[in-house]
Design a protein around this motif. Structure first.
Motif, short mmCIF file in Angstrom:
data_model
loop_
_atom_site.label_atom_id
_atom_site.label_comp_id
_atom_site.label_asym_id
_atom_site.label_seq_id
_atom_site.Cartn_x
_atom_site.Cartn_y
_atom_site.Cartn_z
N GLN A 227 -33.43 26.99 9.08
CA GLN A 227 -32.11 28.16 9.27
C GLN A 227 -32.00 29.20 8.59
OE1 GLN A 227 -29.15 27.62 11.36
NE2 GLN A 227 -27.90 28.29 10.73
N ILE A 228 -32.23 29.05 7.56
CA ILE A 228 -32.73 30.54 6.36
C ILE A 228 -33.57 31.87 6.93
CG2 ILE A 228 -33.69 30.68 4.17
CD1 ILE A 228 -32.23 28.47 2.88
N GLU A 230 -35.41 31.49 10.28
CA GLU A 230 -34.42 31.81 11.45
C GLU A 230 -33.24 32.71 11.40
OE1 GLU A 230 -32.61 28.43 13.62
OE2 GLU A 230 -34.95 27.49 13.76
N ILE A 231 -32.30 32.74 10.48
CA ILE A 231 -31.33 34.12 10.05
C ILE A 231 -32.36 35.31 10.20
CG2 ILE A 231 -30.08 34.59 9.31
CD1 ILE A 231 -29.27 32.70 11.79
N SER A 232 -33.05 35.01 8.43
CA SER A 232 -33.87 35.93 7.99
C SER A 232 -34.62 36.76 9.16
CB SER A 232 -34.13 35.72 7.09
OG SER A 232 -35.10 36.19 6.19
N ARG A 279 -24.35 24.61 8.72
CA ARG A 279 -24.71 26.00 9.15
C ARG A 279 -24.35 27.49 9.38
NH1 ARG A 279 -29.54 24.43 12.09
NH2 ARG A 279 -29.56 21.74 12.13
N ASP A 280 -23.22 27.26 9.82
CA ASP A 280 -22.25 29.44 9.62
C ASP A 280 -22.83 29.39 8.03
OD1 ASP A 280 -21.79 28.60 12.20
OD2 ASP A 280 -19.92 28.15 11.54
N ARG A 281 -22.72 28.61 7.40
CA ARG A 281 -22.49 28.88 6.34
C ARG A 281 -23.82 29.60 6.22
NH1 ARG A 281 -17.53 29.24 7.25
NH2 ARG A 281 -15.52 28.48 5.95
N SER A 283 -25.99 30.48 7.65
CA SER A 283 -26.08 32.32 7.72
C SER A 283 -25.71 33.32 7.53
CB SER A 283 -25.88 31.88 9.36
OG SER A 283 -26.65 31.04 9.86
N SER A 284 -24.37 33.01 6.91
CA SER A 284 -23.39 34.07 6.14
C SER A 284 -24.57 34.55 4.89
CB SER A 284 -21.89 33.60 5.71
OG SER A 284 -21.58 33.79 7.31
N VAL A 286 -27.80 33.80 3.92
CA VAL A 286 -29.00 35.07 3.83
C VAL A 286 -28.29 35.98 4.85
CG1 VAL A 286 -30.80 35.17 5.86
CG2 VAL A 286 -30.06 32.51 5.26
N GLY A 287 -27.14 36.83 5.45
CA GLY A 287 -27.19 37.79 5.61
C GLY A 287 -26.45 38.72 4.11
#
Length: 300
Positions: A227-228, A230-232, A279-281, A283-284, A286-287
């Motif tokens: 997940q990390i 993918e968002i990155s 998952r939401d947290r 993603s946030s 990483v951003g």
């Protein structure tokens, strides 16, 4: 309401300072050298000068592998220091919240651990944190012990930042896929503790002394790493392939629990608060970490 928080440079302390803003709560962060858990004699002067309404002990020795080689220091910081802090807060009629860990369990359960499940720590870290829990309960009846797990944020050291850092220099990462838990964003943990603090202010006490508070959703380290990255990738950050491995392939001095999921229903029922979905947290986070990195680069 004034809250003294130990461990001023940690993820939780910094998150508490951010989340308390606008809630009629003053957070006073304290850490070394003014308050040193390796030297509990430093507690008295800080408690007197701050005069808090509540204390949150967020300081700990969290080097899980390192503690296998230095158990005396681990127990000094994670057990003896909380005991002294609890004793002093009792004498001053101040409630205390002790932050603890999923490592008090052996990880052999097939179900999420509830507060009623018997602890069975397998590491020096888990043993010392459980001793800290017991000491706080013994020394100050006006207490709250909150166990959490897999904490991450944009601050300090954590798994999310480790994966992003590794992806900057390596094209392929190996991550354990057979150990499961609840990734917990530090701001969510802070929000939960502040909800408990407000409850204490309104009711002058806690309903029960032991709670679990962790992020929603079950994940393996491998799933979190994917997940990390993918968002990155979507944000133009570092990328790498992730290979799943079993825990036995990852050499470590301290064994990790195969399953350290925590059941947080009691906390939700009594305090009306649930942490967010992992998952939401993630993603946030990483951003935010990538944005922080870009900002620092621009400043330089």
């Amino acid at each position: 309401m004034k809250i003294l928080v130990t461990g001023k440079n940690g993820q939780l302390a910094r998150s508490l300072a951010v989340r308390a803003q606008g809630h009629d709560i003053e957070i006073v962060l304290a850490g070394r050298p003014e308050i040193d858990h390796a030297n509990p004699s430093t507690f008295v002067s800080v408690l007197k000068s701050v005069a808090p309404h509540l204390v949150i002990n967020a300081a700990a020795h969290t080097g899980v592998d390192q503690q296998e080689d230095e158990p005396q220091r681990a127990f000094r910081i994670n057990a003896e220091a909380p005991a002294e802090l609890a004793r002093l807060t009792r004498l001053a009629a101040i409630p205390i919240i002790q932050v603890s860990t999923d490592y008090v369990f052996d990880g052999k359960s097939s179900e999420p651990y509830a507060e009623t499940d018997k602890p069975n720590p397998q590491t020096v870290y888990g043993l010392s944190k459980l001793a800290g829990e017991q000491a706080v309960r013994s020394e100050n009846p006006d207490h709250l012990v909150v166990r959490t797990a897999w904490v991450f944020s944009r601050y300090g050291r954590n798994f999310v930042k480790t994966i992003l850092s590794a992806a900057q220099t390596r094209k392929r990462l190996q991550v354990v896929a057979d150990q499961f838990g609840n990734p917990t964003e530090a701001h969510d943990l802070a929000d939960g503790l502040l909800a408990a603090a407000r409850f204490w202010r309104e009711h002058q006490g806690f309903l029960q002394g032991l709670y679990h508070l962790a992020g929603q959703g079950r994940a393996s380290w491998y799933e979190v790493a994917r997940q990390i990255l993918e968002i990155s990738k979507a944000m133009g950050g570092p990328i790498a392939d992730v290979e799943p491995i079993v825990g036995d392939q990852w050499v470590a001095k301290a064994p990790r629990p195969a399953n350290s999921e925590l059941n947080s229903e009691r906390f939700a029922h009594d305090f009306g608060y649930r942490a967010g979905d992992w998952r939401d947290r993630v993603s946030s986070a990483v951003g935010n970490i990538i944005a922080d990195s870009v900002t620092c680069h621009d400043i330089r």
